[in-house]
Design an enzyme around this catalytic site. Structure first.
Site, PDB file in Angstrom:
ATOM      1  N   ASP A 181      51.586   2.128   5.716  1.00 19.00           N
ATOM      2  CA  ASP A 181      50.121   2.074   5.629  1.00 19.00           C
ATOM      3  C   ASP A 181      49.615   3.122   4.631  1.00 19.00           C
ATOM      4  O   ASP A 181      49.664   4.325   4.919  1.00 19.00           O
ATOM      5  CB  ASP A 181      49.547   2.338   7.031  1.00 19.00           C
ATOM      6  CG  ASP A 181      48.073   1.979   7.142  1.00 19.00           C
ATOM      7  OD1 ASP A 181      47.472   1.578   6.136  1.00 19.00           O
ATOM      8  OD2 ASP A 181      47.533   2.102   8.251  1.00 19.00           O
ATOM      9  N   CYS A 195      43.775  -2.339   3.513  1.00 21.04           N
ATOM     10  CA  CYS A 195      44.653  -2.782   4.606  1.00 21.04           C
ATOM     11  C   CYS A 195      44.424  -4.236   5.042  1.00 21.04           C
ATOM     12  O   CYS A 195      45.338  -5.058   5.001  1.00 21.04           O
ATOM     13  CB  CYS A 195      44.459  -1.877   5.825  1.00 21.04           C
ATOM     14  SG  CYS A 195      44.770  -0.122   5.527  1.00 21.04           S
ATOM     15  N   LYS A 225      50.224  -1.752  13.897  1.00 15.54           N
ATOM     16  CA  LYS A 225      48.829  -1.891  13.484  1.00 15.54           C
ATOM     17  C   LYS A 225      48.478  -3.356  13.208  1.00 15.54           C
ATOM     18  O   LYS A 225      49.116  -4.014  12.402  1.00 15.54           O
ATOM     19  CB  LYS A 225      48.592  -1.045  12.229  1.00 15.54           C
ATOM     20  CG  LYS A 225      47.215  -1.236  11.600  1.00 15.54           C
ATOM     21  CD  LYS A 225      47.024  -0.309  10.417  1.00 15.54           C
ATOM     22  CE  LYS A 225      45.698  -0.587   9.696  1.00 15.54           C
ATOM     23  NZ  LYS A 225      45.439   0.395   8.627  1.00 15.54           N
ATOM     24  N   HIS A 276      44.694  -4.747  12.820  1.00 16.19           N
ATOM     25  CA  HIS A 276      43.585  -4.669  11.861  1.00 16.19           C
ATOM     26  C   HIS A 276      43.167  -6.027  11.319  1.00 16.19           C
ATOM     27  O   HIS A 276      42.770  -6.173  10.156  1.00 16.19           O
ATOM     28  CB  HIS A 276      43.923  -3.716  10.703  1.00 16.19           C
ATOM     29  CG  HIS A 276      42.715  -3.023  10.158  1.00 16.19           C
ATOM     30  ND1 HIS A 276      42.745  -2.253   9.017  1.00 16.19           N
ATOM     31  CD2 HIS A 276      41.420  -3.001  10.599  1.00 16.19           C
ATOM     32  CE1 HIS A 276      41.549  -1.768   8.766  1.00 16.19           C
ATOM     33  NE2 HIS A 276      40.732  -2.216   9.734  1.00 16.19           N
ATOM     34  N   HIS A 324      48.946   6.676   6.884  1.00 16.71           N
ATOM     35  CA  HIS A 324      47.482   6.622   6.783  1.00 16.71           C
ATOM     36  C   HIS A 324      46.889   7.992   7.110  1.00 16.71           C
ATOM     37  O   HIS A 324      47.324   8.675   8.026  1.00 16.71           O
ATOM     38  CB  HIS A 324      46.955   5.571   7.760  1.00 16.71           C
ATOM     39  CG  HIS A 324      45.531   5.176   7.547  1.00 16.71           C
ATOM     40  ND1 HIS A 324      44.473   6.003   7.845  1.00 16.71           N
ATOM     41  CD2 HIS A 324      44.981   4.026   7.075  1.00 16.71           C
ATOM     42  CE1 HIS A 324      43.336   5.377   7.571  1.00 16.71           C
ATOM     43  NE2 HIS A 324      43.621   4.180   7.093  1.00 16.71           N
ATOM     44  N   ASP A 360      51.279  -1.666   2.392  1.00 18.21           N
ATOM     45  CA  ASP A 360      50.127  -2.572   2.447  1.00 18.21           C
ATOM     46  C   ASP A 360      49.150  -2.382   1.296  1.00 18.21           C
ATOM     47  O   ASP A 360      48.378  -3.279   0.974  1.00 18.21           O
ATOM     48  CB  ASP A 360      49.407  -2.468   3.796  1.00 18.21           C
ATOM     49  CG  ASP A 360      48.685  -1.140   3.997  1.00 18.21           C
ATOM     50  OD1 ASP A 360      48.984  -0.166   3.262  1.00 18.21           O
ATOM     51  OD2 ASP A 360      47.820  -1.070   4.893  1.00 18.21           O
ATOM     52  N   LYS A 401      44.708   3.541  -3.506  1.00 21.88           N
ATOM     53  CA  LYS A 401      44.057   2.715  -2.490  1.00 21.88           C
ATOM     54  C   LYS A 401      42.622   2.403  -2.890  1.00 21.88           C
ATOM     55  O   LYS A 401      41.871   3.271  -3.316  1.00 21.88           O
ATOM     56  CB  LYS A 401      44.080   3.435  -1.144  1.00 21.88           C
ATOM     57  CG  LYS A 401      43.398   2.670  -0.032  1.00 21.88           C
ATOM     58  CD  LYS A 401      43.454   3.416   1.289  1.00 21.88           C
ATOM     59  CE  LYS A 401      42.769   2.604   2.390  1.00 21.88           C
ATOM     60  NZ  LYS A 401      42.813   3.284   3.704  1.00 21.88           N
TER      61      LYS A 401
END
Length: 421
Positions: free
Chosen positions: A27, A65, A115, A117, A200, A259, A282
């Site tokens: 992540d 994500c 996770k 999400h 993360h 991701d 990101k």
């Protein structure tokens, strides 16, 4: 288009035993944060997968994500549902078919640990309702790394029931995955999806690891990022050791990927001297935000130590894994992803349609062959990312026809429904 080095022909067919499939996902971890790309961060088990399998050198995801996870699960562009950022109150529509549903229908036992999400509006949108026989993890975008009894343990679920585990999240997830593998129905193949919350932000790790990376010259958020990655790698190693101990290795297709690009420290390149200095991180449709480390191992099917430069994306994994398992994808709607298994195992250059990536602020990237078009309301740019992976030279004026062709690929996405955020 890319071609993969020599590999052993795939052995899985519709009549042969189906392989187990284990998918690890990190992540917010970038191109330059694995050892096999020259990082100072220790990732020996991920590096081992790269040595024992194939590096997918041009594997693309989405810059945030939820869109990547939507693409993975549906095989369709998340922009079709207006999912271009992190899902809050929104969800992936219930009429969308999910990857584990295909494997469940084909007789797999389907496990998810980690996770989600992809919506927490009701149980109808939870993992158990969308193809997973067993779920342990959390529904939202993040969780505390360290949990104790009380409020800090909130957010964890096992098969729809709230639970309060104690420990370090990365280890808790690995523990659950190991338990599932050991207690599996040995008459049925396994599909295990293990998306970690690491690394993360705000990333956490043991003081031993934090001190190690401080001494190596890391600072600020990068210290926790590095420690969380090494801890995750150790957890992956434990799961891989269980696969070996259970006698599953030769029948197991293992994949690791990230991701989206790095969210640790500044959002730009984290390259060291000698590393590929990709731009962005990101949230960006530049290479550093969407081109990520990805490796695939299947002993006896994929030759060790190879590298594939075929363009492959997260939305390709549903049809690709179905083909690898010798099963038919059970989706009813047309996929945006394509079956890339022949490109991975048959040493063939593969033609494919463009890959569309949507960013959280209305920007797009279109990838096709060596070309990459980035589009926003303010600017259109074209890069030859095969020769110029750092996107240092905009060649829009040199190739107007290519710009027009790639821009046309965006037409279906020109009027996005963004109400799903």
């Amino acid at each position: 288009l890319g071609v993969c080095p020599a590999v052993v022909p795939a052995q899985s067919t519709a009549t042969s035993p189906k392989p187990h499939i284990v998918m690890f996902v990190s992540d917010d971890m970038g191109w330059n944060e694995v050892g096999y790309h020259g990082s100072k961060i220790a990732s020996p088990h991920i590096d081992g997968l790269a040595r024992e399998g194939v590096q997918l050198d041009r594997f693309y995801v989405h810059p945030i994500c939820s869109p990547t996870r939507t693409a993975l699960m549906t095989g369709r562009s998340p922009a079709r549902f207006g999912i271009t950022g992190a899902i809050g109150r929104g969800v992936v529509p219930l009429d969308e078919h999910f990857l584990p549903q295909t494997f469940q229908k084909a007789g797999y036992q389907t496990f998810m640990v980690g996770k989600w999400h992809l919506g927490e509006r009701s149980d109808d949108y939870a993992p158990n309702a969308r193809g997973f026989d067993h779920f342990f993890g959390f529904h939202g975008g993040g969780i505390n790394y360290y949990t104790t009894n009380g409020s800090r343990a909130r957010g964890w679920f096992r098969n729809g029931q709230s639970v309060a585990p104690q420990g370090y999240s990365t280890d808790l997830l690995a523990d659950e995955a190991i338990k599932l593998l050991k207690n599996r129905n040995k008459k049925k193949p396994v599909f295990l999806y293990l998306p970690f919350n690491a690394p993360h932000q705000p990333a956490q790790a043991s003081e031993r690891l934090l001190e190690k990376y401080r001494k190596l010259g890391f600072f600020g958020r990068r210290v926790g990022q590095a420690g969380a990655i090494e801890a995750m790698d150790a957890a992956i190693g434990r799961v891989l050791a269980t696969i070996e101990a259970e006698g599953m290795s030769k029948e197991t297709l293992v994949m690791f990927f990230c991701d989206n690009g790095s969210g640790g420290g500044r959002r730009g390149s984290t390259a060291l001297p000698g590393q590929l200095a990709l731009r962005g991180g990101k949230g960006s449709v530049l290479e550093g935000g969407i081109r990520v480390p990805a490796v695939l191992r299947w002993p006896g099917v994929i030759r060790a130590g190879t590298k594939c430069n075929q363009l492959i994306s997260a939305q390709d994994l549903l049809p690709t894994f179905a083909a690898a398992a010798g099963i038919k994808s059970a989706n009813q709607k047309p996929l945006d992803g394509v079956n890339c298994w022949p490109a991975i195992v048959q040493n063939k250059a593969m033609k494919r349609p463009p890959v569309i990536v949507a960013g959280p602020s209305g920007e797009f990237a279109v990838l096709h062959g060596q070309w990459k078009l980035t589009w926003s309301q303010q600017q259109v740019s074209l890069y030859n990312v095969k020769d110029d992976p750092t996107e240092s030279r905009d060649v829009t004026l040199d190739h107007p026809e290519t710009v027009a062709i790639l821009a046309d690929a965006l037409t279906p996405f020109s009027k996005l429904n963004t109400s799903n955020q």
